[in-house]
Scaffold this active site. Structure first.
Site, PDB file in Angstrom:
ATOM      1  N   CYS A 164       0.874  -1.098  -0.051  1.00  0.00           N
ATOM      2  CA  CYS A 164      -0.138  -0.047  -0.031  1.00  0.00           C
ATOM      3  C   CYS A 164       0.878   1.415   0.121  1.00  0.00           C
ATOM      4  O   CYS A 164       0.368   2.366  -0.005  1.00  0.00           O
ATOM      5  CB  CYS A 164      -0.862   0.140   1.319  1.00  0.00           C
ATOM      6  SG  CYS A 164      -1.898  -1.504   1.155  1.00  0.00           S
ATOM      7  N   HIS A 299      -2.252   7.355   6.876  1.00  0.00           N
ATOM      8  CA  HIS A 299      -2.600   6.097   6.136  1.00  0.00           C
ATOM      9  C   HIS A 299      -3.812   5.470   6.845  1.00  0.00           C
ATOM     10  O   HIS A 299      -4.382   4.759   5.963  1.00  0.00           O
ATOM     11  CB  HIS A 299      -1.267   5.407   6.463  1.00  0.00           C
ATOM     12  CG  HIS A 299      -1.481   3.899   5.806  1.00  0.00           C
ATOM     13  ND1 HIS A 299      -1.516   3.773   4.183  1.00  0.00           N
ATOM     14  CD2 HIS A 299      -1.962   2.877   6.588  1.00  0.00           C
ATOM     15  CE1 HIS A 299      -2.002   2.454   4.230  1.00  0.00           C
ATOM     16  NE2 HIS A 299      -1.923   1.758   5.455  1.00  0.00           N
ATOM     17  N   HIS A 335     -10.103   2.031   0.638  1.00  0.00           N
ATOM     18  CA  HIS A 335      -8.315   2.033   0.427  1.00  0.00           C
ATOM     19  C   HIS A 335      -8.011   1.320  -0.768  1.00  0.00           C
ATOM     20  O   HIS A 335      -8.407   0.143  -1.143  1.00  0.00           O
ATOM     21  CB  HIS A 335      -7.994   1.000   1.699  1.00  0.00           C
ATOM     22  CG  HIS A 335      -6.498   0.804   1.712  1.00  0.00           C
ATOM     23  ND1 HIS A 335      -5.551   1.616   1.082  1.00  0.00           N
ATOM     24  CD2 HIS A 335      -5.854  -0.108   2.293  1.00  0.00           C
ATOM     25  CE1 HIS A 335      -4.509   1.173   1.396  1.00  0.00           C
ATOM     26  NE2 HIS A 335      -4.644   0.302   2.255  1.00  0.00           N
TER      27      HIS A 335
END
Length: 407
Positions: A164, A299, A335
């Site tokens: 990610c 995040h 996400h």
């Protein structure tokens, strides 16, 4: 060291397919999360996602290259077209120019293409039944391979794949190459497909939200006490990253200067972050920053453990000063894995340009361990100068990027 600026952007995301649509969604805190029939039919526990809604996406793509492209490559192609137009680049400025490159990645390549290939073999019992384009479609470097060909790029051409943190690493690496004088301009970012074939692996490990299938827009709830996992999303984002004098020489509009880039490894656990790596990462990014950070786009993804570990790291980093205003745009967008770093940088650039901060939505009961962390829960209008964006990934990989308004 040369100075590095951002002069153009393009985006395909769950909250819009260009910067105007995305800006509108951010200002309205309009969620991009919806019910997924595909995930339900596959037997997954999670039935929500940040879907990508596109029409006529094959238009104007060279068929010879299109057959090699997976969804992430298509999203990235559309984003790169937008970024080129936004930066007012002519084809002569970037085509066949060894000083112009691409660094665009994906965290997963295309599980859909891989599974389709295997399914065909199992069904036909013949290896030759597999499409010859499957290899390119499945590679994690598929995006850079296809886009460098379509746009006639002759400078650097590769992908970084780091879960990610992928597209954030791509931006940081682009910054470093330009600082060192190896390139004048780099198209940097990433893309990710959205499919049950990709989502099922996260579902099987219990990482996805399942409690709010009947109320999708409530499912991504970063820092809320009742959060139960992240909402998977997809799309792409591309930035035009340039050397400052090169940008000024062509009278380019400058969104911001990249003034900080930190990267680190936890060296601790494959899926559980240590927090120490995030602390080092943020400190490295801020090592040459004198001014305070106005806003930090975290995040945090809406997981029980990860959200609090990042908050603790932020508290430690800013313990001698004041914690910046914090929020997670993932509460609105979901996400998008490898594309999240660049998409969140684009959200941050728009906030910096238009002087507002998007809140974390769906916080109905703040986690008690998240109190006194300066988490924003309502839209704020504020003059902004410096923004940090964090991107962390499985394997303990960490990136912090800092942008500053160019005056």
């Amino acid at each position: 060291m040369k100075r590095v600026v951002i002069t153009g952007l393009g985006i395909i995301s769950s909250i819009g397919n260009n910067k105007i649509e995305v800006l509108t969604s951010l200002l309205e805190t309009k969620s991009g999360i919806s019910f997924s029939k595909e995930m339900e039919r596959s037997g997954m526990r999670s039935h929500v996602w940040g879907n990508i809604k596109l029409d006529n996406y094959q238009e104007n793509i060279d068929r010879k290259i299109f057959r090699f492209m997976n969804d992430a490559s298509i999203y990235s192609y559309l984003s790169m077209k937008q970024a080129i137009e936004d930066a007012k680049l002519t084809s002569k400025m970037y085509q066949n120019n060894p000083r112009v490159g691409v660094i665009i990645g994906s965290s997963s390549g295309s599980p859909r293409c891989q599974i389709n290939g295997v399914s065909i073999i199992k069904k036909t019992k013949r290896l030759k039944s597999v499409s010859p384009y499957t290899v390119i479609k499945s590679m994690t470097s598929s995006i850079s391979a296809c886009l460098s060909t379509l746009f006639k790029i002759q400078g650097v051409n590769y992908s970084i794949s780091s879960a990610c943190a992928t597209s954030a690493h791509c931006i940081g690496n682009a910054m470093e190459l330009i600082q060192l004088g190896k390139q004048d301009l780099i198209f940097a970012g990433g893309g990710e497909e959205l499919s049950w074939e990709l989502a099922c692996a996260f579902d099987s490990m219990g990482a996805l939200s399942t409690m709010y299938n009947s109320q999708p827009i409530l499912s991504s709830r970063v820092f809320d006490y009742y959060r139960d996992g992240f909402v998977i999303s997809g799309g792409a984002g591309i930035l035009v990253v340039e050397e400052l004098n090169y940008a000024l020489s062509r009278s380019a509009h400058i969104y911001a200067e990249i003034v900080g880039y930190g990267t680190s490894s936890d060296g601790y656990n494959v899926v559980v972050p240590s927090g120490n790596g995030a602390m080092r990462c943020m400190n490295i990014a801020m090592s040459n920053i004198q001014e305070p950070i106005d806003y930090l786009n975290v995040h945090s993804t809406s997981t029980k453990i990860g959200d609090l570990i990042e908050l603790n790291a932020i508290q430690q980093v800013f313990r001698k000063t004041s914690i910046p205003i914090l929020s997670s745009t993932k509460s609105i967008t979901g996400h998008s894995l490898g594309a999240s770093g660049v998409q969140e940088m684009i959200y941050s650039l728009l906030m910096l340009k238009y002087n507002f901060i998007v809140p974390s939505i769906n916080i109905f009961k703040l986690d008690p361990k998240a109190k006194n962390c300066n988490i924003l829960t309502t839209m704020m209008r504020k003059e902004l100068s410096i923004i940090m964006s964090n991107s962390f990934g499985f394997g303990g990989t960490n990136v912090s990027l800092i942008i500053k308004k160019f005056v």
